[in-house]
Design a protein around this motif. Sequence first.
Motif, PDB file in Angstrom:
ATOM      1  N   GLU A 102       2.688  -3.156   5.065  1.00  0.00           N
ATOM      2  CA  GLU A 102       2.312  -4.163   6.058  1.00  0.00           C
ATOM      3  C   GLU A 102       0.829  -4.503   5.955  1.00  0.00           C
ATOM      4  OE1 GLU A 102       2.419  -6.861   9.215  1.00  0.00           O
ATOM      5  OE2 GLU A 102       3.996  -6.085   7.912  1.00  0.00           O
ATOM      6  N   LEU A 103       0.002  -3.499   5.742  1.00  0.00           N
ATOM      7  CA  LEU A 103      -1.435  -3.715   5.595  1.00  0.00           C
ATOM      8  C   LEU A 103      -1.716  -4.565   4.361  1.00  0.00           C
ATOM      9  CD1 LEU A 103      -4.161  -3.006   6.881  1.00  0.00           C
ATOM     10  CD2 LEU A 103      -4.198  -0.953   5.462  1.00  0.00           C
ATOM     11  N   ASP A 104      -1.031  -4.272   3.264  1.00  0.00           N
ATOM     12  CA  ASP A 104      -1.180  -5.043   2.026  1.00  0.00           C
ATOM     13  C   ASP A 104      -0.797  -6.506   2.253  1.00  0.00           C
ATOM     14  OD1 ASP A 104      -1.552  -5.216  -0.927  1.00  0.00           O
ATOM     15  OD2 ASP A 104       0.596  -5.666  -0.881  1.00  0.00           O
ATOM     16  N   ALA A 107      -0.934   7.661   7.918  1.00  0.00           N
ATOM     17  CA  ALA A 107       0.136   6.790   8.393  1.00  0.00           C
ATOM     18  C   ALA A 107       1.437   7.135   7.688  1.00  0.00           C
ATOM     19  CB  ALA A 107      -0.213   5.329   8.131  1.00  0.00           C
ATOM     20  N   ASP A 108       2.531   6.574   8.189  1.00  0.00           N
ATOM     21  CA  ASP A 108       3.821   6.677   7.511  1.00  0.00           C
ATOM     22  C   ASP A 108       3.796   5.784   6.276  1.00  0.00           C
ATOM     23  OD1 ASP A 108       4.887   8.421   9.416  1.00  0.00           O
ATOM     24  OD2 ASP A 108       5.502   6.753  10.708  1.00  0.00           O
ATOM     25  N   GLY A 120       1.171   2.750  14.072  1.00  0.00           N
ATOM     26  CA  GLY A 120       1.366   4.179  14.254  1.00  0.00           C
ATOM     27  C   GLY A 120       0.433   5.051  13.431  1.00  0.00           C
ATOM     28  N   GLY A 121      -0.530   4.436  12.762  1.00  0.00           N
ATOM     29  CA  GLY A 121      -1.479   5.195  11.955  1.00  0.00           C
ATOM     30  C   GLY A 121      -2.670   5.666  12.771  1.00  0.00           C
ATOM     31  N   LYS A 178      -8.160  -2.554  11.493  1.00  0.00           N
ATOM     32  CA  LYS A 178      -8.028  -1.300  12.241  1.00  0.00           C
ATOM     33  C   LYS A 178      -6.867  -1.417  13.229  1.00  0.00           C
ATOM     34  CE  LYS A 178     -11.621   0.556  14.151  1.00  0.00           C
ATOM     35  NZ  LYS A 178     -12.931   0.742  14.806  1.00  0.00           N
ATOM     36  N   GLY A 179      -6.740  -2.563  13.870  1.00  0.00           N
ATOM     37  CA  GLY A 179      -5.658  -2.797  14.821  1.00  0.00           C
ATOM     38  C   GLY A 179      -4.291  -2.741  14.159  1.00  0.00           C
ATOM     39  N   ILE A 180      -4.185  -3.279  12.959  1.00  0.00           N
ATOM     40  CA  ILE A 180      -2.911  -3.241  12.231  1.00  0.00           C
ATOM     41  C   ILE A 180      -2.526  -1.788  11.946  1.00  0.00           C
ATOM     42  CG2 ILE A 180      -1.804  -3.809  10.020  1.00  0.00           C
ATOM     43  CD1 ILE A 180      -3.558  -6.402  10.075  1.00  0.00           C
TER      44      ILE A 180
END
Length: 95
Positions: free
Chosen positions: A74-76, A67-68, A34-35, A27-29
Amino acid sequence: MRKYETIFILQPSLDDEAVNANIEKFKGIIENGGGQIENVDLWGKRKLAYEIKKVNEGIYVLINFTADSDLPKELDRNFRIADSVIRHIIVNPEN
């Protein structure tokens, strides 16, 4: 901003505290990238359709977010390097 959803499966041996820590980490990521998180749904421990890394069950977590287009990459990357994640998928449900 696009809508996305991700489902990830955590190791079944994790205790509740470790599961919550992993959820907060991802969740923090999303939030730091910016999501905006719309929904977090902990499905709990379920049997897997097939064995993965000699494990037959896992803890499922669903997160819906906007999110953009750069944030899912980045999440992946973070899902791939996390030892506690067995499998993950990030999809854009609008496509």
